[in-house]
Write a protein that holds these residues in place. Structure first.
Motif, PDB file in Angstrom:
ATOM      1  N   GLN A 129      -7.341  -2.734   5.108  1.00  0.00           N
ATOM      2  CA  GLN A 129      -6.554  -2.170   4.009  1.00  0.00           C
ATOM      3  C   GLN A 129      -5.666  -1.014   4.458  1.00  0.00           C
ATOM      4  O   GLN A 129      -4.982  -0.401   3.640  1.00  0.00           O
ATOM      5  CB  GLN A 129      -7.489  -1.689   2.893  1.00  0.00           C
ATOM      6  N   ASN A 130      -5.682  -0.696   5.748  1.00  0.00           N
ATOM      7  CA  ASN A 130      -4.765   0.334   6.262  1.00  0.00           C
ATOM      8  C   ASN A 130      -4.538   0.101   7.752  1.00  0.00           C
ATOM      9  O   ASN A 130      -5.109  -0.797   8.333  1.00  0.00           O
ATOM     10  CB  ASN A 130      -5.302   1.738   6.001  1.00  0.00           C
ATOM     11  N   GLU A 172      -2.706   5.662   1.396  1.00  0.00           N
ATOM     12  CA  GLU A 172      -3.664   4.623   1.765  1.00  0.00           C
ATOM     13  C   GLU A 172      -3.508   4.205   3.226  1.00  0.00           C
ATOM     14  O   GLU A 172      -4.489   3.937   3.919  1.00  0.00           O
ATOM     15  CB  GLU A 172      -3.483   3.394   0.871  1.00  0.00           C
ATOM     16  N   LEU A 173      -2.268   4.175   3.714  1.00  0.00           N
ATOM     17  CA  LEU A 173      -2.004   3.704   5.069  1.00  0.00           C
ATOM     18  C   LEU A 173      -2.192   4.781   6.124  1.00  0.00           C
ATOM     19  O   LEU A 173      -2.467   4.481   7.282  1.00  0.00           O
ATOM     20  CB  LEU A 173      -0.576   3.156   5.177  1.00  0.00           C
ATOM     21  N   LYS A 229       0.827  -1.203   0.000  1.00  0.00           N
ATOM     22  CA  LYS A 229       0.000   0.000   0.000  1.00  0.00           C
ATOM     23  C   LYS A 229       0.866   1.260   0.000  1.00  0.00           C
ATOM     24  O   LYS A 229       2.036   1.233   0.371  1.00  0.00           O
ATOM     25  CB  LYS A 229      -0.926   0.022   1.221  1.00  0.00           C
TER      26      LYS A 229
END
Length: 367
Positions: A366-367, A304-305, A300
């Motif tokens: 996703q993060n 995004e993170l 990522k």
């Protein structure tokens, strides 16, 4: 008699908590021939019901049955929003701006900067699972988030991981300076124990005392500090193996997640065997959290993170993708998720739904 009911026996529980053991041994994971466990929270869409040949009475019965199912269906998104609102409100009220204002502002800056509130949710969900209520565990939920925030403030310092971005915002020392950031972390650590000890309601003093000891253990040389020291010592060392990597993450990351669940179960009135199962569940998802973190760091972007991506690779840290490869790391994450859910099999499935969903959330975030 429950061994948490007296201080002497409580000490026995604390001293006999699960020692570190490599997951390769504890979970019988064969790294060369690993079986992927793909257990996920079941999503059961309602089957279509043909009512053309039924009476109106039958149709009414079917609709009532489906309505009852919909009421009982666990909605994780609603749960997360509700718990996050409750936790954020409690955190906001716990630490107000007082004299000297700068230190309280620095504490609040990182504590209220957002975040997933995974640890507080785990604490509240475990409390509910064993028969407690939110009021029993809210102070503890806030305490674990205060300590987690402390660890992030200190972890971002130049003498540690030296990072400039956390939760999409400048890190604490970038805003308030290194000196105030260190003190803000110290203050959050101290206040967490004060708050847990004085603001917990509807729980016996003996259980509160055990919870305080459990939390302390998760932060010190048998928990977070041990993991951080080992992590610093191993950075840049090409000979770090899987067992040492597991030691680092079970202590640095998993210990506080474990404490969150265990403390919730203790304050909720859990029996010894319930606490033990939940400890094992938490140990699995704690390591899972870090395995996923390692994967996200290489897959990522920083945007995004909400933090600097690729940082582990830049400083030559040992990670699961580095040791196992990306695909094997993903398989290991799946196995940890499956093993965690096995520990919940003996509990009421409806009450266990939040913990099952939180395990999936950790696995697939996703993060």
């Amino acid at each position: 008699m429950n061994i948490i009911d007296s201080w002497g026996q409580a000490c026995l529980v604390i001293n006999q908590s699960l020692p570190y053991k490599s997951f390769n041994g504890m979970m019988k994971i064969n790294l060369k021939n690993r079986r992927i466990l793909k257990q996920t929270l079941p999503c059961r869409p309602f089957s279509s019901v043909t009512v053309s040949a039924t009476t109106r009475e039958d149709e009414k019965d079917v609709k009532e049955e489906e309505g009852a199912k919909m009421e009982n269906e666990f909605n994780f998104k609603v749960y997360v929003v509700e718990k996050a609102i409750s936790v954020n409100k409690a955190l906001d009220e716990a630490i107000m701006v007082r004299d000297p204002p700068m230190i309280h502002e620095a504490m609040r800056y990182s504590l209220l900067a957002g975040g997933k509130r995974v640890r507080p949710m785990l604490c509240l969900a475990a409390c509910d699972l064993v028969g407690g209520n939110q009021g029993n565990a809210m102070a503890a939920a806030c305490a674990v988030e205060m300590i987690h925030t402390m660890s992030l403030i200190h972890d971002d310092l130049p003498c540690m991981d030296d990072d400039d971005l956390r939760r999409g915002k400048p890190t604490n020392h970038k805003v308030y300076g290194e000196d105030v950031a260190v003190l803000a972390g110290d203050a959050l650590l101290a206040f967490a124990f004060e708050y847990l000890a004085t603001a917990t309601i509807g729980v016996s003093p003996s259980r509160i005392l055990v919870a305080v000891a459990e939390l302390a253990k998760s932060v010190g040389t048998e928990g977070l500090v041990a993991g951080q020291v080992a992590d610093l010592a191993c950075t840049g060392n090409p000979n770090v193996g899987l067992e040492m990597l597991e030691f680092i993450h079970i202590h640095k990351t998993a210990a506080l997640l474990e404490a969150s669940v265990v403390i919730g179960a203790i304050l909720g009135g859990g029996a010894d065997e319930e606490v033990d199962k939940l400890r094992r569940f938490a140990r699995c998802i704690g390591l899972l959290f870090q395995v996923v973190d390692d994967i996200l760091d290489v897959t990522k972007s920083s945007e995004e993170l909400g933090k600097t991506a690729g940082k582990d690779l830049a400083v030559d840290k040992t990670t699961y993708p580095k040791l196992l490869g990306l695909e094997k790391a993903k398989e290991f994450a799946a196995e940890l998720n499956g093993e965690a859910k096995q520990q919940l099999a003996a509990f009421d499935s409806h009450k266990a739904a939040p913990l099952i969903a939180l395990a999936d959330y950790i696995a697939y975030r996703q993060n």
